[in-house]
Design a protein around this motif. Structure first.
Motif, mmCIF file in Angstrom:
data_model
loop_
_atom_site.group_PDB
_atom_site.id
_atom_site.type_symbol
_atom_site.label_atom_id
_atom_site.label_comp_id
_atom_site.label_asym_id
_atom_site.label_seq_id
_atom_site.Cartn_x
_atom_site.Cartn_y
_atom_site.Cartn_z
ATOM 1 N N PHE A 95 0.820 -1.207 0.000
ATOM 2 C CA PHE A 95 0.000 0.000 0.000
ATOM 3 C C PHE A 95 0.860 1.266 0.000
ATOM 4 C CE2 PHE A 95 -3.210 -2.800 2.220
ATOM 5 C CZ PHE A 95 -4.144 -2.770 1.202
ATOM 6 N N LEU A 98 2.073 2.467 -3.592
ATOM 7 C CA LEU A 98 1.049 3.077 -4.446
ATOM 8 C C LEU A 98 0.518 4.366 -3.815
ATOM 9 C CD1 LEU A 98 -0.467 2.977 -7.056
ATOM 10 C CD2 LEU A 98 -2.138 1.449 -6.039
ATOM 11 N N GLY A 99 0.420 4.367 -2.485
ATOM 12 C CA GLY A 99 -0.007 5.601 -1.798
ATOM 13 C C GLY A 99 0.944 6.746 -2.110
ATOM 14 N N GLU A 102 0.531 7.816 -5.791
ATOM 15 C CA GLU A 102 -0.672 8.642 -5.941
ATOM 16 C C GLU A 102 -0.420 10.056 -5.429
ATOM 17 O OE1 GLU A 102 -2.802 7.052 -8.223
ATOM 18 O OE2 GLU A 102 -4.471 7.487 -6.878
ATOM 19 N N LEU A 108 2.181 16.295 -4.718
ATOM 20 C CA LEU A 108 2.770 16.463 -3.386
ATOM 21 C C LEU A 108 4.264 16.136 -3.431
ATOM 22 C CD1 LEU A 108 0.064 14.900 -1.011
ATOM 23 C CD2 LEU A 108 0.457 17.302 -1.565
ATOM 24 N N ALA A 112 5.322 15.519 2.503
ATOM 25 C CA ALA A 112 3.888 15.277 2.366
ATOM 26 C C ALA A 112 3.601 14.020 1.537
ATOM 27 C CB ALA A 112 3.206 16.491 1.740
ATOM 28 N N GLU A 115 3.118 10.993 3.573
ATOM 29 C CA GLU A 115 2.027 10.982 4.561
ATOM 30 C C GLU A 115 0.766 10.457 3.901
ATOM 31 O OE1 GLU A 115 2.099 14.993 5.918
ATOM 32 O OE2 GLU A 115 3.920 14.686 7.099
ATOM 33 N N HIS A 116 0.556 9.152 4.056
ATOM 34 C CA HIS A 116 -0.642 8.499 3.533
ATOM 35 C C HIS A 116 -1.043 7.482 4.584
ATOM 36 C CE1 HIS A 116 2.439 5.608 2.666
ATOM 37 N NE2 HIS A 116 3.035 6.450 1.843
ATOM 38 N N LEU A 117 -2.003 6.612 4.251
ATOM 39 C CA LEU A 117 -2.534 5.724 5.290
ATOM 40 C C LEU A 117 -1.593 4.580 5.660
ATOM 41 C CD1 LEU A 117 -6.287 5.656 4.282
ATOM 42 C CD2 LEU A 117 -5.032 7.241 5.749
ATOM 43 N N HIS A 118 -0.501 4.431 4.922
ATOM 44 C CA HIS A 118 0.441 3.376 5.282
ATOM 45 C C HIS A 118 1.848 3.916 5.476
ATOM 46 C CE1 HIS A 118 -1.676 -0.552 5.160
ATOM 47 N NE2 HIS A 118 -2.608 0.321 4.867
ATOM 48 N N TRP A 120 3.437 4.038 8.024
ATOM 49 C CA TRP A 120 4.180 3.221 8.995
ATOM 50 C C TRP A 120 4.520 1.843 8.451
ATOM 51 C CZ3 TRP A 120 0.687 -0.244 8.342
ATOM 52 C CH2 TRP A 120 -0.666 0.079 8.371
ATOM 53 N N GLU A 157 6.598 6.055 12.188
ATOM 54 C CA GLU A 157 7.163 4.732 12.480
ATOM 55 C C GLU A 157 7.734 4.045 11.244
ATOM 56 O OE1 GLU A 157 7.728 3.430 15.362
ATOM 57 O OE2 GLU A 157 6.666 4.886 16.608
ATOM 58 N N TYR A 160 11.135 5.381 11.159
ATOM 59 C CA TYR A 160 11.926 4.827 12.279
ATOM 60 C C TYR A 160 12.368 3.399 11.993
ATOM 61 C CZ TYR A 160 9.946 8.743 14.972
ATOM 62 O OH TYR A 160 9.554 9.973 15.416
ATOM 63 N N TRP A 223 -3.652 -7.025 7.656
ATOM 64 C CA TRP A 223 -2.472 -6.999 6.805
ATOM 65 C C TRP A 223 -1.214 -7.271 7.623
ATOM 66 C CZ3 TRP A 223 -3.814 -7.077 1.838
ATOM 67 C CH2 TRP A 223 -5.066 -6.566 1.486
ATOM 68 N N LEU A 226 3.253 -3.893 8.883
ATOM 69 C CA LEU A 226 3.649 -2.853 9.829
ATOM 70 C C LEU A 226 5.166 -2.782 9.984
ATOM 71 C CD1 LEU A 226 1.047 -3.597 12.613
ATOM 72 C CD2 LEU A 226 1.186 -1.516 11.250
#
Lengths: 314, 360
Positions: A95, A98-99, A102, A108, A112, A115-118, A120, A157, A160, A223, A226
């Motif tokens: 993810f 592709l995030g 996109e 962006l 920035a 900074e998407h939903l994945h 971490w 994360e 990190y 999933w 992480l």
């Protein structure tokens, strides 16, 4: 042991782990045991690397081109040039890739774009060994470079976890030993971070598979990607096998994101004990297929990239 | 723009005193109405039917794929009582109601420890409602002895809007926007971190502030809590800009499609649902049309339809008041089904608001 020996051990170890773990990706430890029994080597005849190898090669090319002057803008431009324009999807990618694409397509820029939903995910950790190879002996610099690269695709994360891998590899590259390599990984991430807590768990459990999985896996999340979890499992395997290449099959046996965790474990083991320690029946790993990233990496050999990184850094 | 907005409110006869009560009810009712409006409500409510009905629905999904038919299955009852599948609220309204029950039990001025204790006790007693991935992960961690804020931070869905939904109840409960934001943060850090906590603070503050001063636009309070250099801060600003020229919430729907993530498998990220809800509430208030239109518009974005309609309804309801929603919706949506919190089956969300801190 020469730097080149460790560097080749690290990146070929990464490719070996990636290829060995691929068939076990997203499986449970129980299912792997049931299907193949105790893991001692390759599970199938397929021996080509996947996304982990390809993205690591891609990041290595960026280091070869820009060295320590690498900026997040260089990385973003390379992602736009080689990845964002690809049609037909990104085989093998997670993810986070592709995030990122996109976000870059939407204009962006880093940070920035990361900074998407994945943000971490373990997508930086899987490619950050190259920063440790380049900055051998300097974990702080390796962590800095990993963060520069990672800002394009990750945040928090996710960065990190990548920094921890880069720093531990950099320390192992100078012969620091298992314990100090893990400490170097811990030293570059905030004490209160999830990644630090996962690495401490890896040490505390001694890498014992069931207690490690029990402590690190969030079962209510479907999933396996992480960053802190992958780093914890990989470091756990590295610790349990005292830095030897047995860390790779141990990581594979845990399942989850097995290609990535085994790739990280292989990178750590290779930086620690060098290329010649790779069991000969594993070491014959082919060139990058380019199935994920295409021509930019197709045909590259990780052993060559490793030698070039050492040369570029000197 | 602000003047138009004031005239809309005045024409509805909002006195400063009645506005508070009406706004509090409006926020809760708006959440429940929006919760009912999206397609996921029926699926959540099907939890009250035997599990084999849901298993068969999943098999029908596969059937559609294997037989190459475009008839998509919906939650169904076959030979069971179909009552639960009636139009009505589901998970989010129940979570807001559950939040109101512990807020009442905690009394005025709850401390951070009080808030965390409400969760720890509920988990220990096995009374925590079914919730999102963030909530279930936090509950597992609490059960194993982890404590907030680790339970929210070491959480794969720390960015979701579970806490933002609960923050509607918290914002309606406390008259002080500062106290609402603070309590919402303590509640949010149990299950969320980062954007998830920011969203909860922002929603609680906005609801509390617009209840007290309905002439304030929600956007100002929201933006004050959402730093620009965060995903949620950026998205909310983008969404508000995207709908600048929209003449109605319905017109804004396609403009907001750009806010919708097409990569990930879940549509509950606060950075998206709060952004869409904020933008639709803004358009609705600006245009002065019926507030229900903000809700129905939000339900038109399928991937965000679980919670964006509810959040939009809460934001617009806090401004316009409970009385501004159609009675046909109000009657159906104020009574809970108990599909996530069985103990709340039959509870009336309006009744749960009675005795809130503002009335002490």
């Amino acid at each position: 042991m020469s730097l080149s020996e460790r560097a080749r051990g690290c990146l070929v170890g990464l490719a070996v782990g990636d290829a060995m773990g691929a068939p076990a990706e997203n499986m449970t430890a129980e299912a792997i045991m049931e299907r193949w029994g105790p893991v001692t080597g390759f599970l199938t005849d397929a021996r080509s690397g996947t996304d982990d190898t390809e993205y690591a090669a891609f990041s290595a090319l960026l280091l070869l081109r820009h060295g320590s002057a690498l900026t997040s803008d260089h990385v973003a431009d390379a992602w736009i040039e080689h990845l964002a324009g690809r049609a037909g999807g990104f085989p093998g990618a997670g993810f986070s890739e592709l995030g990122t694409v996109e976000n870059l397509r939407a204009g962006l820029r880093p940070p920035a774009s990361g900074e998407h939903l994945h943000s971490w995910s373990d997508g930086l950790a899987m490619r950050a060994a190259v920063h440790g190879v380049f900055a051998a002996g300097d974990p702080a610099e390796a962590a800095r470079l990993a963060a520069v690269d990672g800002a394009v695709s990750h945040a928090g994360e996710g960065v990190y976890a990548g920094q921890a891998v880069a720093a531990a590899v950099a320390a192992a590259m100078s012969g620091a030993g298992v314990e100090r390599a893990v400490e170097a990984g811990l030293a570059v991430v905030p004490d209160s971070s999830w990644t630090a807590s996962a690495l401490r768990t890896a040490v505390a459990t001694g890498g014992e598979v069931s207690s490690l999985l029990d402590a690190l896996v969030a079962h209510r999340y479907p999933w396996t990607d992480l960053g802190p979890e992958a780093a914890g499992l990989a470091f756990g395997a590295f610790v349990a096998e005292k830095g030897s290449f047995s860390a790779v099959p141990r990581a594979v046996s845990m399942g989850r994101d097995a290609d990535t965790t085994a790739a990280i474990a292989g990178a750590l083991a290779g930086a620690h004990c060098g290329f010649t320690a790779i069991p000969p029946e594993w070491a014959d790993i082919g060139p990058v297929t380019g199935r994920c990233l295409g021509e930019v990496v197709a045909g590259l050999h990780l052993a060559d990239l490793a030698a070039q990184l050492v040369e570029r850094a000197s | 723009m602000t003047d138009d907005h004031r005239s809309v409110l005045q024409s509805e006869g909002h006195g400063a005193r009645s506005a508070g009560r009406n706004g509090r009810d409006g926020a809760l009712l708006g959440l429940a109405i929006g919760d009912a409006a999206g397609w996921p409500a029926r699926q959540h409510r099907s939890q009250l039917l035997p599990s084999w009905t849901r298993r068969l629905r999943r098999e029908l999904d596969t059937f559609a794929e294997t037989q190459s038919v475009t008839s998509l299955p919906v939650a169904f009852a076959l030979n069971q009582d179909p009552g639960p599948l009636r139009f009505g609220p589901s998970d989010d309204a129940e979570w807001a109601a559950w939040t109101l029950t512990w807020l009442r039990a905690a009394g005025p001025g709850p401390t951070r420890d009080d808030v965390h204790a409400a969760w720890i006790d509920a988990v220990a007693a096995g009374r925590l409602p079914r919730g999102r991935i963030s909530v279930a992960t936090a509950a597992d961690a609490l059960r194993r002895g982890a404590r907030p804020p680790r339970t929210g931070y070491e959480n794969p869905h720390h960015f979701d809007d579970a806490a933002a939904v609960r923050a509607v109840a918290i914002g309606a409960w406390f008259p002080s926007p500062d106290e609402a934001a603070e309590v919402a943060q303590w509640d949010a850090e149990v299950t969320n971190a980062g954007d998830g906590v920011l969203a909860a603070r922002a929603v609680a503050r906005t609801i509390a502030r617009t209840i007290a001063t309905p002439t304030d636009l929600p956007r100002d309070a929201l933006l004050a809590e959402l730093p620009e250099a965060t995903l949620i801060g950026r998205n909310v600003r983008r969404a508000l800009t995207a709908v600048d020229g929209a003449g109605s919430p319905a017109e804004a729907v396609p403009l907001l499609d750009e806010m919708v993530d097409r990569v990930y498998s879940y549509g509950t990220a606060a950075a998206q649902t709060v952004a869409v809800a904020a933008a639709l509430a803004e358009v609705s208030i600006r245009c002065g049309g019926p507030p229900i239109e903000a809700v129905t518009a939000a339900a038109c974005l399928p991937s965000l339809a679980d919670s964006a309609p509810g959040l939009a309804g809460a934001l617009v309801g806090a401004v316009r008041g409970a009385g501004a929603f159609p009675e046909s919706w109000t009657g159906r949506c104020r009574v809970l089904a108990g599909c996530c919190a069985p103990e709340l089956a039959g509870a009336d969300v309006m009744e749960l608001m009675k005795g809130h801190v503002g009335e002490h």
